[in-house]
Design an enzyme around this catalytic site. Structure first.
Site: not given
Length: 774
Positions: A33-34, A225-226, A256
């Site tokens: 994903k990064t 992100d996240e 997660q």
């Protein structure tokens, strides 16, 4: 420019190439994903989007630095520097610096860390004369933090009868009053805490539509992100900023989402499609990190959750070894097993220490692991312990620096006004605090005008206060001309801090001086780095913000070859070839405090999923039969999560079917033979196995056989040895040692032993399990 796109698989390339519109990328563990976020930013820039118009929000500065570094390699460092990229807190702190005057704050406001906030709350509780055992400052801080993250301001609190009633029921009816005082004192000190960076940004964009419009036009493309870890306050800011152009890309994994305890709301990611029109959804399901066994085992666990977004994570990697499950007797034995396993794996496979991680549910579990690793001389690093910037001597220097930048910062002033000692005691401070509250001024303003204020302070103390104020003001003048390093170096020397520490000639005192030296080195590095940035000055204010917003993981040095020890929450985003997940017992993991509702249990299961997916090659799960908790030895039960892994992916080191319930009463009372005990009893050496049904006489003998108690077996093992002074012995826990003396008789016989690693110990021989070496 665009050859980097060839490095992506089809699933990764699709979200990178979508330029406009809202989109969500559901990214399974280890799916890259990064890389998708990084390449998407690079692609936008290649299509003519100005980097000044791109906002990228991450959860650690480390992640932001990594992404910016990768982007620099594709588009060039000069353009990458113009990106607004960083953590939620660092980006919003930057915005608040520009707009602080609208909210009545100075642009150089101080950012209080958790310790500063808790110290202030503790002082307020004392000033209000409240019972500190009822109003525990850490609990009060936690409550205020949760209120702020839920956008419950002081005004909203006092308008909400249910909240006040709940606090009254908890026997804390004056919590709202503490909240009010805390907010007022922070404002008077020109300070914001971490939660304020989000709360005040929400206030800013809500109360000032022109400010919102300014940043909506600035941030035409937003990447988060996240996203599953965002709380309500963060969600509202992102929603507001992205509302005009709706070019928002969020990346995350509902499996997660593990931060509900600090306000993260999994519904933000689950309901993303409801918040925006025509949302494109992409799934990254190929795991590049772990073996097939680990990926499939993790899938079998997370499949038990009912609340989730559908996806099937898979991998083209090798099948790999099964997940090892091992049962140990105690946490001490668990530690020794993990240390031995790391040692053997390292030697057998030529691994580095840094290839191993030990993950646990609570910080307290690290002790047994640390003891065992030390005995094996295996270097380790604990993540999330007391960070460098929380050490006393470092906070002392930083408090001086904070006071220069913001003289209203009362917590910083209280810390340094009499350190090193300059004769300004607690009584004087109490008078200054009262005067500051009376005149509605900061303490520093009271000191600076001490000659004009009628305070019952003798002339000697007045002179000391005036000298202190003059010293601070002289440093402020210096700070306007010099960079952060020069000012910090002058403070360390001219305030007497270094001289004070030199008086302490102990190793600890020397270490403190070395820590200050390391801080100065860090400031020097920071100043040099800032020279490369177009809009940075290397000023004290910039350095203090950088320190205040750093996270534990950002401070971790990666160049040391050490085994990593950390809680699972800290492990998120990291990966290691070998991972040991310890303490897999009911009430510990899943936590006994997180099993009241299905949603709490599902979060614990997601936490286990995160732990398991940190492993690249091999995972070990351990649990104990008994464990010390709260000072008592309690029987432990294996975690349900072990059972939830499909059998084909795990391997028990101790066969599960060897478990037998130990009867609490003798079987004779039932008049029947306990056949299971017969099968378990091993015949004595030299005795042929029973080939027929035993006689009554044999049965009576067999019934008398009972496992020896640990005390009896210890007595048999140690007292049977003819121990003498000078002999070498080995102890299971302390290792090898030499007997230097024996005293006492019978039950009280003791041996004094000098162990190579454990030092000098005096052991009762009836309990000590010693092995004679010479």
């Amino acid at each position: 420019m665009e050859n980097y796109l060839a490095e992506l698989n089809d699933a990764q390339r699709a979200p990178v190439l979508q330029k406009d519109g809202p989109m969500i990328v559901i990214a399974g563990a280890g799916s890259g994903k990064t890389r998708v976020l990084t390449y998407r930013i690079a692609y936008l820039m290649s299509k003519g989007v100005d980097p000044f118009n791109i906002l990228s929000l991450t959860f650690t500065n480390k992640a932001a630095r990594e992404m910016k570094s990768r982007i620099s390699k594709i588009v060039g460092s000069s353009e990458a520097k113009n990106l607004w990229m960083g953590t939620f807190h660092s980006i919003f702190a930057k915005i608040l610096r520009f707009e602080a005057d609208k909210l009545g704050y100075p642009s150089n406001f101080t950012i209080y860390d958790t310790q500063d906030s808790q110290r202030l709350i503790s002082a307020i509780i004392k000033e209000l004369g409240l019972d500190k055992d009822v109003y525990k400052y850490k609990q009060v801080y936690s409550k205020i933090s949760s209120y702020k993250n839920s956008l419950i301001t002081v005004k909203a609190y006092f308008q909400n009868g249910e909240l006040q009633e709940a606090d009254a029921m908890a026997k804390r009816p004056r919590l709202g009053e503490i909240y009010q005082h805390y907010v007022d004192r922070c404002f008077k000190a020109g300070a914001m805490d971490f939660d304020d960076l989000l709360l005040k940004t929400n206030e800013l964009i809500t109360r000032f539509p022109e400010v919102l419009a300014k940043y909506q036009n600035r941030f035409r493309y937003i990447l988060v992100d996240e996203y599953q870890d965002t709380n309500h306050s963060q969600y509202l800011i992102v929603r507001a900023l992205s509302d005009k152009f709706q070019n928002i890309c969020v990346v995350g994994d509902d499996a997660q989402s593990i931060y509900a305890f600090r306000g993260a709301n999994i519904n933000n990611i689950l309901n993303f499609q409801r918040d925006y029109d025509n949302v494109e959804m992409y799934r990254l399901e190929q795991n590049y990190r772990s073996t097939k066994n680990i990926v499939e085992a993790a899938n079998s666990i997370i499949d038990k959750n009912k609340t989730k977004l559908e996806k099937v994570v898979w991998t083209a990697n090798d099948e790999g070894p099964k997940i090892i499950v091992n049962r140990l007797l105690t946490d001490g034995e668990e530690g020794r097993y993990v240390a031995s396993s790391i040692f053997e794996n390292r030697m057998e496979h030529q691994m580095k220490n840094g290839d191993f991680a030990i993950l646990y549910r609570t910080n307290a579990q690290s002790r047994a692991m640390e003891d065992a690793l030390r005995k094996r001389d295996i270097p380790y690093r604990i993540f999330g312990g007391l960070s460098f910037y929380q050490r006393k001597e470092i906070k002392d220097v930083l408090s001086y620096l904070r006071l220069l930048v913001n003289p209203k910062d009362e917590e910083a002033l209280k810390r340094v006004i009499n350190y090193p000692a300059r004769g300004i005691g607690a009584t004087t401070m109490d008078k200054l605090v009262l005067a500051a509250n009376h005149y509605k001024r900061s303490i520093f303003e009271v000191i600076d005008n001490i000659s004009k204020i009628d305070l019952k302070i003798n002339s000697g103390t007045r002179n000391k206060l005036t000298n202190f104020a003059n010293m601070i003001k002289s440093f402020q003048v210096m700070a306007q001309k010099e960079d952060a390093f020069s000012v910090a170096e002058a403070i360390a020397k001219k305030t007497g801090l270094i001289q004070e520490l030199k008086k302490d000639g102990t190793p600890e005192g020397i270490a403190r001086i070395e820590n200050i030296e390391e801080l100065l080195n860090g400031i020097k590095d920071f100043v040099e780095e800032q020279k490369e940035l177009a809009d940075a000055e290397g000023s004290l204010a910039e350095f203090l913000e950088d320190v205040a917003l750093a996270t534990d993981m950002d401070k971790a040095t990666e160049d040391e070859d050490r085994v990593a020890l950390m809680t699972i929450h800290l492990a998120k985003g990291l990966e290691y070839p070998y991972v040991y997940i310890v303490g897999l017992e009911e009430d510990l993991f899943p936590s006994g405090m997180s099993m009241n509702t299905r949603s709490e249990l599902e979060e614990e299961r997601r936490l286990f999923y995160v732990a398991l997916t940190r492993a690249e090659k091999k995972a070990y799960l351990t649990y104990t039969q008994s464990r010390y908790r709260w000072g008592k030895l309690i029987d432990a039960e294996p975690s349900r999560f072990i059972e939830e892994i499909d059998d084909q992916y795990k391997e028990y080191m101790i066969p599960q079917d060897d478990y037998k319930y130990k009867p609490l009463i003798d079987s004779d009372v039932f008049g029947e033979v306990d056949k299971s005990r017969l099968r378990q009893t091993k015949p004595k050496k030299g005795t042929p196995p029973l080939a027929h049904k035993p006689s009554e006489e044999q049965l009576r003998k067999l019934r008398k056989l009972r496992p020896e108690s640990s005390a009896n077996s210890a007595k048999a093992s140690s007292e049977a040895l003819k121990l003498e002074t000078g002999q070498m012995v080995e102890h299971m826990r302390f290792g090898k040692g030499t007997i230097i003396g024996i005293e006492g008789v019978g039950q009280d016989k003791k041996a004094e032993i000098d162990f190579e690693n454990g030092g000098l110990k005096k052991l009762l021989l009836r309990f000590a399990k010693l092995k004679l070496l010479s």
